[in-house]
Design an enzyme around this catalytic site. Structure first.
Site, PDB file in Angstrom:
ATOM      1  N   LYS A 148      -0.490 -41.096 -23.457  1.00 60.44           N
ATOM      2  CA  LYS A 148      -0.799 -42.053 -22.399  1.00 60.44           C
ATOM      3  C   LYS A 148      -2.070 -41.589 -21.712  1.00 60.44           C
ATOM      4  O   LYS A 148      -2.048 -40.689 -20.873  1.00 60.44           O
ATOM      5  CB  LYS A 148       0.358 -42.129 -21.404  1.00 60.44           C
ATOM      6  CG  LYS A 148       0.540 -43.509 -20.713  1.00 60.44           C
ATOM      7  CD  LYS A 148      -0.606 -43.920 -19.830  1.00 60.44           C
ATOM      8  CE  LYS A 148      -0.594 -43.234 -18.495  1.00 60.44           C
ATOM      9  NZ  LYS A 148      -1.710 -43.737 -17.602  1.00 60.44           N
ATOM     10  N   PRO A 149      -3.243 -42.174 -22.066  1.00 57.23           N
ATOM     11  CA  PRO A 149      -4.480 -41.776 -21.401  1.00 57.23           C
ATOM     12  C   PRO A 149      -4.554 -42.370 -19.997  1.00 57.23           C
ATOM     13  O   PRO A 149      -3.778 -43.282 -19.651  1.00 57.23           O
ATOM     14  CB  PRO A 149      -5.564 -42.377 -22.313  1.00 57.23           C
ATOM     15  CG  PRO A 149      -4.917 -43.577 -22.925  1.00 57.23           C
ATOM     16  CD  PRO A 149      -3.460 -43.210 -23.087  1.00 57.23           C
TER      17      PRO A 149
ATOM     18  N   GLU B 275      -1.407 -28.664 -16.143  1.00 55.97           N
ATOM     19  CA  GLU B 275      -2.679 -28.205 -15.578  1.00 55.97           C
ATOM     20  C   GLU B 275      -3.011 -29.150 -14.439  1.00 55.97           C
ATOM     21  O   GLU B 275      -3.271 -30.341 -14.649  1.00 55.97           O
ATOM     22  CB  GLU B 275      -3.788 -28.229 -16.635  1.00 55.97           C
ATOM     23  CG  GLU B 275      -5.044 -27.504 -16.159  1.00 55.97           C
ATOM     24  CD  GLU B 275      -6.323 -28.270 -16.438  1.00 55.97           C
ATOM     25  OE1 GLU B 275      -7.202 -28.251 -15.548  1.00 55.97           O
ATOM     26  OE2 GLU B 275      -6.437 -28.887 -17.492  1.00 55.97           O
TER      27      GLU B 275
ATOM     28  N   CYS C 172     -11.487 -29.878 -12.748  1.00 59.94           N
ATOM     29  CA  CYS C 172     -10.451 -29.086 -12.079  1.00 59.94           C
ATOM     30  C   CYS C 172     -10.849 -27.619 -11.960  1.00 59.94           C
ATOM     31  O   CYS C 172     -10.455 -26.937 -11.015  1.00 59.94           O
ATOM     32  CB  CYS C 172      -9.132 -29.183 -12.843  1.00 59.94           C
ATOM     33  SG  CYS C 172      -8.384 -30.811 -12.827  1.00 59.94           S
TER      34      CYS C 172
ATOM     35  N   GLU D 182      -8.898 -30.173  -2.430  1.00 59.54           N
ATOM     36  CA  GLU D 182      -9.680 -30.500  -3.622  1.00 59.54           C
ATOM     37  C   GLU D 182     -10.411 -31.825  -3.404  1.00 59.54           C
ATOM     38  O   GLU D 182      -9.793 -32.882  -3.287  1.00 59.54           O
ATOM     39  CB  GLU D 182      -8.760 -30.604  -4.842  1.00 59.54           C
ATOM     40  CG  GLU D 182      -9.508 -30.877  -6.133  1.00 59.54           C
ATOM     41  CD  GLU D 182      -8.583 -31.037  -7.327  1.00 59.54           C
ATOM     42  OE1 GLU D 182      -8.930 -30.552  -8.418  1.00 59.54           O
ATOM     43  OE2 GLU D 182      -7.512 -31.651  -7.167  1.00 59.54           O
TER      44      GLU D 182
END
Length: 484
Positions: free
Chosen positions: A180-181, A255, A289, A387
């Site tokens: 699933k992109p 991740e 990331c 972030e």
């Protein structure tokens, strides 16, 4: 090139192209111009179920898991060859879809994707077990077996590479996959489905379902036919993924977000360090990331380095990703651009000094933001602690080695870190103290499929790349044979 060099936006299930069961479609936008590129099928729960069933049938049928590791490796080598043979088309597609500079797509995305499959092809026939010495009158040995059906859920920023870092080891170990992109950047996943088929991957072994996270992603995570989840994305979504996987006792590799510190000591070669510093926060328009958005500088060289950055950063080429000279392209979407603007506005309110940048760039209706350097923020500022995921660098001074380490480890994240120093003993000493899955010394983003990466703390767990990744897609079975 048109985007229709790929199958025009349909799901790839069981080796066949198909529309979503309810006919739903969603737009894919070119972030460099804010214009619609094409539409793709928007999968629902029924489509996800069909993909998982196709993957389960393929796994149980043994058309892939029943092959030897060497045979699977040959097919994965062919995947790598096809990526290289189609490098221009893939690079242009990734550039259109994500807004990456075309030169970056060639040098990084396509090259590393091919290397990923080549690396795991080589590891495919290394899945050996071990004979264990016991006091029993028995022969005891272990063997590694594939887990089954793997759900690979990938993000918008590195669609091609981060798909390969999951699909590569999953296939090498003998699993089947439902991919699933990200709903924003699905095009290279559909292109790769065609290449897998051409390489000889049997029908049903790799399936691609495009769609949204709340619908297609959620259905995939909750499906009882999934045996492992491999996820890259934000920490907030990662917590939800882990909770669902935990309910079903499914293994996961995650991740998640990062907010890496880049430490510059007074003995560093500043000329070389500046290149690494800029690369660390503008690479992929800061949508990385493992980027380095927090710069920690020894006080004796703090003012000097700020002055160098004030002159150098405005000269970084920002513009059309189709231009080979472009280094920084647009953000991947309007919501990502707005997020960066909000953080820079917050920095101003908190007393931050804008050393460079600090504004969007109006160009062709795209989602551009100038690389930005901010000084004079306290360590508890949200701009420092959270972030941002854009081309923004905060700069803080430190006086001692202990202070540098404390500042570096002060956020909830722990994906990457970096150190600039000429003192080899200090480099190793600091690397051992930093709470991060990977530490770079005197450069940034040195990555290779042989070197594992992953996070600690809120940056996730498990490792991608290397034999560590391959092991994570297997289960160990022990066999004990009585010799009485």
């Amino acid at each position: 090139m048109t985007t229709f060099e790929i199958e025009p936006g349909r799901l790839f299930v069981g080796g066949r192209w198909r529309d979503a069961a309810d006919g739903a479609r969603t737009e894919v936008v070119d972030p460099s111009r804010g214009a619609v590129l094409t539409t793709v099928a928007e999968a629902g729960a029924a489509d996800v179920d069909a993909a998982v069933r196709a993957a389960r049938d393929a796994f149980d049928g043994g058309t892939w898991s029943g092959l030897s590791g060497r045979e699977r490796g040959r097919v994965l080598h062919r995947v790598a060859e096809l990526i290289r043979e189609n490098a221009d088309a893939i690079a242009r597609l990734e550039s259109l879809d994500v807004g990456k500079p075309i030169s970056l797509c060639h040098a990084v995305d396509v090259t590393n994707a091919a290397n990923d499959y080549e690396h795991f092809a080589a590891l495919a026939h290394s899945l050996d077990g071990a004979v264990r010495d016991t006091p029993m009158n028995a022969l005891a040995y272990t063997k590694r077996e594939p887990l089954g059906v793997v759900a690979a859920i990938t993000p918008f920023n590195f669609p091609l590479i981060l798909a390969g870092s999951k699909i590569g080891p999953a296939l090498a170990a003998g699993n089947t996959v439902v991919h699933k992109p990200a709903d924003e950047t699905p095009l290279s996943a559909l292109y790769m489905a065609r290449l897998f088929q051409r390489a000889g991957v049997p029908d049903g072994v790799v399936n691609v379902v495009t769609g949204t996270g709340p619908v297609a992603g959620e259905a995939l995570l909750r499906h009882r036919g999934i045996d492992k989840v491999a996820f890259t994305g934000s920490t907030a979504v990662g917590r939800h993924v882990a909770a669902l996987a935990g309910e079903a006792l499914k293994p996961v590799t995650m991740e998640l977000g990062g907010n890496a510190a880049h430490i510059v000591f007074e003995d560093a070669d500043l000329e070389k360090a500046v290149g690494a510093i800029i690369k660390a926060f503008v690479f992929n328009t800061g949508q990385f990331c493992m980027g380095g958005p927090r710069l920690l500088v020894a006080r004796p060289v703090y003012s000097t380095l700020l002055g160098i950055l004030a002159e150098a950063v405005p000269g970084v080429p920002v513009g059309d990703p189709r231009d080979p000279g472009t280094v920084v392209g647009p953000m991947a979407g309007e919501k990502h651009l707005r997020k960066v603007e909000e953080y820079v506005d917050l920095a101003r309110k908190e007393g931050g000094r804008i050393v460079a940048g600090g504004e969007r760039l109006d160009l062709d209706g795209g989602y551009y933001y100038r690389p930005t350097v901010i000084a004079d923020l306290s360590n508890d500022s949200r701009v420092v602690q959270e972030e941002i995921f854009g081309p923004v660098l905060t700069v803080q001074p430190f006086d001692t080695e202990d202070e540098a380490v404390a500042l570096a480890n002060s956020t909830p994240y722990g994906l990457a870190s970096g150190v600039q120093t000429a003192n080899l003993a200090r480099a190793h000493r600091i690397a051992g103290r930093l709470q991060a899955g990977i530490v770079w010394i005197n450069d940034w983003a040195m990555l290779d499929p042989a070197v594992p990466f992953g996070g600690v703390k809120d940056s996730g767990f498990g490792r991608e790349y290397g034999p560590e990744a391959l092991a994570a897609y297997t289960k160990v079975k022990s066999v004990v044979v009585s010799l009485d």
